[in-house]
Design a protein around this motif. Structure first.
Motif, short mmCIF file in Angstrom:
data_model
loop_
_atom_site.label_atom_id
_atom_site.label_comp_id
_atom_site.label_asym_id
_atom_site.label_seq_id
_atom_site.Cartn_x
_atom_site.Cartn_y
_atom_site.Cartn_z
N GLU A 19 -5.87 -1.29 -4.78
CA GLU A 19 -5.08 -0.42 -3.89
C GLU A 19 -3.58 -0.72 -3.97
O GLU A 19 -2.75 0.13 -3.60
N ASP A 20 -3.23 -1.91 -4.46
CA ASP A 20 -1.81 -2.24 -4.60
C ASP A 20 -1.12 -1.38 -5.65
O ASP A 20 0.11 -1.26 -5.64
N ILE A 21 -1.89 -0.78 -6.56
CA ILE A 21 -1.29 0.09 -7.57
C ILE A 21 -0.69 1.32 -6.91
O ILE A 21 0.46 1.69 -7.16
N TRP A 22 -1.47 1.98 -6.02
CA TRP A 22 -0.92 3.17 -5.39
C TRP A 22 0.11 2.83 -4.33
O TRP A 22 1.01 3.62 -4.05
N LYS A 23 0.02 1.63 -3.75
CA LYS A 23 1.07 1.22 -2.82
C LYS A 23 2.40 1.04 -3.55
O LYS A 23 3.47 1.43 -3.04
N ALA A 24 2.35 0.46 -4.75
CA ALA A 24 3.56 0.31 -5.56
C ALA A 24 4.12 1.68 -5.94
O ALA A 24 5.33 1.90 -5.94
N SER A 25 3.23 2.62 -6.25
CA SER A 25 3.66 3.99 -6.58
C SER A 25 4.33 4.67 -5.39
O SER A 25 5.33 5.37 -5.54
N LEU A 26 3.78 4.45 -4.18
CA LEU A 26 4.39 5.02 -2.99
C LEU A 26 5.78 4.44 -2.74
O LEU A 26 6.71 5.16 -2.35
N LEU A 27 5.95 3.15 -2.98
CA LEU A 27 7.27 2.53 -2.85
C LEU A 27 8.25 3.17 -3.84
O LEU A 27 9.42 3.43 -3.51
N MET A 28 7.78 3.44 -5.06
CA MET A 28 8.61 4.08 -6.07
C MET A 28 9.04 5.48 -5.63
O MET A 28 10.22 5.85 -5.73
N PHE A 29 8.09 6.28 -5.11
CA PHE A 29 8.40 7.62 -4.62
C PHE A 29 9.44 7.57 -3.50
O PHE A 29 10.38 8.36 -3.47
N LEU A 30 9.25 6.65 -2.58
CA LEU A 30 10.17 6.54 -1.45
C LEU A 30 11.56 6.11 -1.90
O LEU A 30 12.57 6.60 -1.40
N ALA A 31 11.62 5.17 -2.87
CA ALA A 31 12.91 4.72 -3.39
C ALA A 31 13.68 5.87 -4.01
O ALA A 31 14.89 6.04 -3.78
N GLU A 32 12.99 6.69 -4.81
CA GLU A 32 13.65 7.84 -5.41
C GLU A 32 14.09 8.84 -4.33
O GLU A 32 15.19 9.40 -4.41
#
Length: 322
Positions: A294-307
């Protein structure tokens, strides 16, 4: 409608198109043309019998020609488009901006690892993660596979998302494509092996220079994103970012990883195998808990939010200028 407003609209629309569509496999990506240019120049310039000094000089020629040609071609297309009609130029620049960004493709490719672990087993997950990392994956266990995917998302938040967006904000689509040319050079010839140690050195150094500011911005944006993402820890992201952002041979690679590791209370990095050779690396973050898929999609969500945060900054700048 002036050029600045057109470029801002193009960046915003390109950002939305990337979120909605990503990179369709059937669409020929212009970065492949940059890759073809690099391969062509390499075939002309690099000779096995060359001395180290000669390889370095020829690599410098390639490192100058590739972004120069890319920039000239991009600017020429935009100048013609805007000369014909401002709206046409804006549409062309929108398409270019869309092609430069890679947030959805990063999310899609990393989530393939998650789904493979969930439904297809470890071997398929190894195959999936091998598509997005440069390390050897055959011996990775489940934790190693997940860690590799999370690290790739965190590191490429800068290379694939924040850095191109940063240079588009400064110089429009042309700036984004020049950055992608340099980044592609580094990914193709920036290796410290027998073939590219000297020939690829200038390309690697140029990539370090262009990523110096975006990498640090990425770490800060991922920290801000951690404050917005439920379950993430913004305070710890900032602490680990400040502590571990220099724990990498590259001056830029650890910034995003450090912020992401702190946000999710993970320990990333460590030793890894590349082309059969073990590379010793420092750990980034604290081993507060066991890493899970689940940490994979959490990292992806952080990426989306950063952008998203960076896009809000762009809109605020536009509103202030207007």
């Amino acid at each position: 409608m002036n050029l600045f407003i057109c470029q801002t609209i193009a960046i915003g629309c390109g950002y939305i198109l990337d979120l909605l569509i990503g990179d369709p496999h059937w669409l020929y990506h212009p970065v492949r043309l940059i890759g073809n240019l690099i391969s062509l120049l390499e075939s002309i310039l690099l000779k096995e019998k060359d001395t180290s000094a000669k390889k370095y000089r020829k690599g410098m020629v390639l490192a100058i020609l590739t972004p120069l040609i890319t920039g000239i071609v991009t600017v020429s297309i935009l100048v013609v488009g805007y000369h014909i009609n401002m709206i046409l130029g804006c549409v062309i620049e929108t398409i270019m901006c869309y092609q430069i960004l890679a947030v959805k493709s990063l999310k899609v490719e990393s989530m393939k690892v998650y789904y493979a672990l969930d439904k297809e087993g470890l071997q398929q997950a190894r195959n999936a993660v091998a598509m997005i990392v440069g390390r050897d994956t055959k011996q990775l266990d489940e934790h190693g596979v997940v860690r590799a995917a999370v690290e790739t998302v965190a590191e490429n938040t800068s290379d694939g998302v924040i850095a191109p967006l940063f240079y588009m904000m400064l110089f429009g689509a042309a700036g984004g494509f020049v950055y992608k040319a340099v980044n592609t050079m580094d990914s193709m010839i920036g290796y410290k092996n027998d073939k590219y140690l000297y020939f690829g050195r200038c390309a690697a150094k140029l990539d370090d220079v262009l990523n110096f500011i975006p990498a640090r911005i990425s770490g800060c944006l991922l920290t801000l994103a951690a404050y917005l993402l439920p379950g993430a820890d913004g305070k710890n992201a900032w602490r680990i970012f400040l502590r571990d952002r220099r724990k990498h041979a590259s001056p830029n690679s650890a910034h995003g990883e450090a912020a992401c590791a702190g946000a999710l209370h993970l320990r990333l990095a460590g030793d890894a195998w590349y082309f059969g050779v073990l590379h010793k690396k420092q750990f980034i973050g604290d081993n507060d808990r066991e890493i899970v898929p689940e940490d994979i999609w959490k990292a992806s969500l952080l990426m989306f939010l950063a952008e998203g945060i960076l896009m809000v900054v762009l809109l605020m700048i536009l509103a202030a200028v207007r």
